[in-house]
Design a protein around this motif. Sequence first.
Motif, PDB file in Angstrom:
ATOM      1  N   ALA A  57       0.821  -1.205   0.000  1.00 46.87           N
ATOM      2  CA  ALA A  57       0.000   0.000   0.000  1.00 46.87           C
ATOM      3  C   ALA A  57       0.860   1.264   0.000  1.00 46.87           C
ATOM      4  CB  ALA A  57      -0.931   0.001   1.207  1.00 46.87           C
ATOM      5  N   GLN A  80      -2.658   6.365   8.150  1.00 47.06           N
ATOM      6  CA  GLN A  80      -2.485   5.022   7.588  1.00 47.06           C
ATOM      7  C   GLN A  80      -2.861   4.005   8.646  1.00 47.06           C
ATOM      8  OE1 GLN A  80       2.112   4.057   7.785  1.00 47.06           O
ATOM      9  NE2 GLN A  80       1.815   6.014   6.729  1.00 47.06           N
ATOM     10  N   VAL A 102      -5.879  -5.931   6.058  1.00 49.40           N
ATOM     11  CA  VAL A 102      -6.051  -4.782   5.166  1.00 49.40           C
ATOM     12  C   VAL A 102      -5.134  -3.654   5.624  1.00 49.40           C
ATOM     13  CG1 VAL A 102      -7.615  -2.936   4.440  1.00 49.40           C
ATOM     14  CG2 VAL A 102      -8.424  -5.300   4.477  1.00 49.40           C
ATOM     15  N   LEU A 145      -4.344   0.366   4.669  1.00 46.23           N
ATOM     16  CA  LEU A 145      -4.919   1.485   3.931  1.00 46.23           C
ATOM     17  C   LEU A 145      -4.170   2.757   4.306  1.00 46.23           C
ATOM     18  CD1 LEU A 145      -8.559   2.199   3.050  1.00 46.23           C
ATOM     19  CD2 LEU A 145      -7.262   4.007   4.215  1.00 46.23           C
ATOM     20  N   ARG A 196      -4.801   4.382  -1.019  1.00 42.98           N
ATOM     21  CA  ARG A 196      -4.131   3.143  -1.407  1.00 42.98           C
ATOM     22  C   ARG A 196      -4.505   2.064  -0.410  1.00 42.98           C
ATOM     23  NH1 ARG A 196       1.839   5.118  -1.590  1.00 42.98           N
ATOM     24  NH2 ARG A 196       1.575   7.165  -2.548  1.00 42.98           N
ATOM     25  N   CYS A 197      -4.829   0.906  -0.942  1.00 41.70           N
ATOM     26  CA  CYS A 197      -5.303  -0.193  -0.100  1.00 41.70           C
ATOM     27  C   CYS A 197      -4.671  -1.491  -0.593  1.00 41.70           C
ATOM     28  CB  CYS A 197      -6.827  -0.277  -0.182  1.00 41.70           C
ATOM     29  SG  CYS A 197      -7.572  -1.631   0.758  1.00 41.70           S
ATOM     30  N   ARG A 224      -4.008  -5.380  -4.595  1.00 43.09           N
ATOM     31  CA  ARG A 224      -4.384  -3.974  -4.616  1.00 43.09           C
ATOM     32  C   ARG A 224      -5.688  -3.819  -5.406  1.00 43.09           C
ATOM     33  NH1 ARG A 224      -0.361   0.089  -4.608  1.00 43.09           N
ATOM     34  NH2 ARG A 224      -2.077   1.520  -5.062  1.00 43.09           N
ATOM     35  N   GLU A 267      -9.948   1.709  -5.000  1.00 47.27           N
ATOM     36  CA  GLU A 267      -9.176   2.853  -4.530  1.00 47.27           C
ATOM     37  C   GLU A 267      -9.585   4.128  -5.261  1.00 47.27           C
ATOM     38  OE1 GLU A 267      -4.982   0.413  -3.700  1.00 47.27           O
ATOM     39  OE2 GLU A 267      -5.052   2.070  -5.110  1.00 47.27           O
ATOM     40  N   VAL A 273     -13.933  -3.615  -2.201  1.00 48.10           N
ATOM     41  CA  VAL A 273     -12.630  -4.225  -1.952  1.00 48.10           C
ATOM     42  C   VAL A 273     -12.774  -5.739  -1.816  1.00 48.10           C
ATOM     43  CG1 VAL A 273     -10.749  -4.430  -0.278  1.00 48.10           C
ATOM     44  CG2 VAL A 273     -11.630  -2.176  -0.889  1.00 48.10           C
ATOM     45  N   ALA A 278     -11.877  -3.458   5.564  1.00 47.51           N
ATOM     46  CA  ALA A 278     -11.650  -2.319   4.675  1.00 47.51           C
ATOM     47  C   ALA A 278     -12.472  -1.111   5.110  1.00 47.51           C
ATOM     48  CB  ALA A 278     -11.981  -2.704   3.236  1.00 47.51           C
ATOM     49  N   LEU A 309     -10.794   2.406   6.521  1.00 44.64           N
ATOM     50  CA  LEU A 309     -11.104   3.718   5.928  1.00 44.64           C
ATOM     51  C   LEU A 309     -11.645   4.663   6.987  1.00 44.64           C
ATOM     52  CD1 LEU A 309     -11.316   5.472   3.369  1.00 44.64           C
ATOM     53  CD2 LEU A 309     -13.644   4.573   3.072  1.00 44.64           C
TER      54      LEU A 309
END
Length: 293
Positions: free
Chosen positions: A122, A168, A186, A188, A198-199, A210, A215, A247, A284, A288
Amino acid sequence: MLPTSLDEAVEALGASPAAVPVAGGTDLMEAVNAGRLRPAALLGLGRITELRGWRYEDGGTAVLGAGLTLARMDRPDFAALIPALADAARTAGPPQTRNVGTLGGNIATNAATGDTLPVLAALEAVVTLARAGATREVPVSHLLTGHDPMRAGELLTWVRVPLLHAPQVFLKATGRSGPSRATASVALVLDPARRGVRCAVGAVAPVPLRPLEAEAWVAGCIDWSARGEEGARTIDPAAAAAFGEYVASACVPDGYGADPAAGTAGEGPTAAAVALRRTVAVLARRALGRALK
């Protein structure tokens, strides 16, 4: 072979390309004890102090030695620099493993459940590979996928990580309480300067995945001007939930866990795929949400 400097190690490996470099040996010795690996010779890296630290470099990059231990990455000064990598190192195993296990070993072993690997993917980290008389740099993702693998006589020496100075997160799910292998993970990171997300998803495939379309989509759902250049924090909760599903569907195929011999392939998502997708979606979405706080 027990070199005391990087130059000695590179020279020794050039003379004996079949030798296997070893630092902490947490993965290597497990493979040897299980009979999966019979190295012709070992190249011990434990005496090379220059590979066990890290430094800043012009251009906003941290240069991490391949011999940097997981325990060292969990310390506050490092965690303030690259928090997701510190989180991954913290959960990589029990103290006895983290005290000797190294970043370079995690990369070279390239196990599907390697906790640092999705974070490095990531962050779009780059590794330096040295051999007698030459060095080259390779994106971590290219090395892990075999797009640009290590060559005989090459030694992984440094890992260059861009410092984004932005939120992050690393999260993982395991089958038990306490430090253990991930069933899914995960990583991120936000990149406010480029208005990007970016994940990378780990443990669900042989290499970190990815979900590039997810993303790009979620980056367009974020109000990047909400808090200026330090990073946006505003997104519709429905969009965050949809990102998790996006994702998960991108990283866990319908046939995950299917047994072709039993005739279960091609009949839609298996129970294993459904369960794993749910786990990845939750990770995910939560990653986020934490990054946007």
